[in-house]
Design an enzyme around this catalytic site. Sequence first.
Site, PDB file in Angstrom:
ATOM      1  N   ASP A 146       0.850  -1.189   0.000  1.00  0.00           N
ATOM      2  CA  ASP A 146       0.000   0.000   0.000  1.00  0.00           C
ATOM      3  C   ASP A 146       0.896   1.253   0.000  1.00  0.00           C
ATOM      4  OD1 ASP A 146      -2.204   1.741   0.429  1.00  0.00           O
ATOM      5  OD2 ASP A 146      -1.810   1.686   2.592  1.00  0.00           O
ATOM      6  N   ASP A 174      -0.381   4.971   0.895  1.00  0.00           N
ATOM      7  CA  ASP A 174      -0.669   5.965   1.936  1.00  0.00           C
ATOM      8  C   ASP A 174      -0.575   5.387   3.346  1.00  0.00           C
ATOM      9  OD1 ASP A 174      -1.147   7.930   0.022  1.00  0.00           O
ATOM     10  OD2 ASP A 174      -3.193   7.188  -0.271  1.00  0.00           O
TER      11      ASP A 174
HETATM   12 MG   LIG Z   1      -3.012   3.154   3.351  1.00  0.00          MG
END
Ligand SMILES: [Mg+2]
Length: 181
Positions: free
Chosen positions: A8, A10
């Site tokens: 991922d 963010d």
């Molecule tokens: Mg995230």
Amino acid sequence: MKPIICLDMDAVIADLFTEWFARYNRDYGDDLTVDRAHTWDAPSYVKKECGHKILDYLHEPGLFLSLNPLPDAIDVIGRLTENYNVFLVTAPPSLPSLAEKVQWVEIHLPFLSLDRLIFTHRKDMVRGDLLFDDAPNNLLGFLETGRKAIAMDYPYNRHIDCHRVGSWREFENRLPEWLER
Ligand SMILES: [Mg+2]
């Protein structure tokens, strides 16, 4: 074939909270840090006069491009690409943020080609042996398909029953053990 590792962006690779909350704190005179984020529902832990407007910051032009990498993320990802099939799997909140994420990868992860970037809000549908994420719904979605999900530890994901780490160094050190099982 090398294991497929999904990462991922963010709050895992890019430090979203520092910049996001700094903008909110500036506008609302608060001292919010991620320690106060005990739920995914950001409007519930900001000042009442802000409420759902906390989410508007995620649509401000330049926000995603301005984020700094989290400590050791770039170095560790560089090393991971030697032994694993590394993909970034990220859910952009808007079309402009998608473009900024592409630019961010070009700047901070220039050793990754853009075919390593997958945009989706359904990470459970992505082929991969392991997901490293912070969002409860993504972790749960991956776990429900019988695959491994590793949480970047934050107050808002501590109710998810999965392996968790507090740093990229820890992720790198423990990754071989998780993939063996
Ligand atoms: Mg995230």
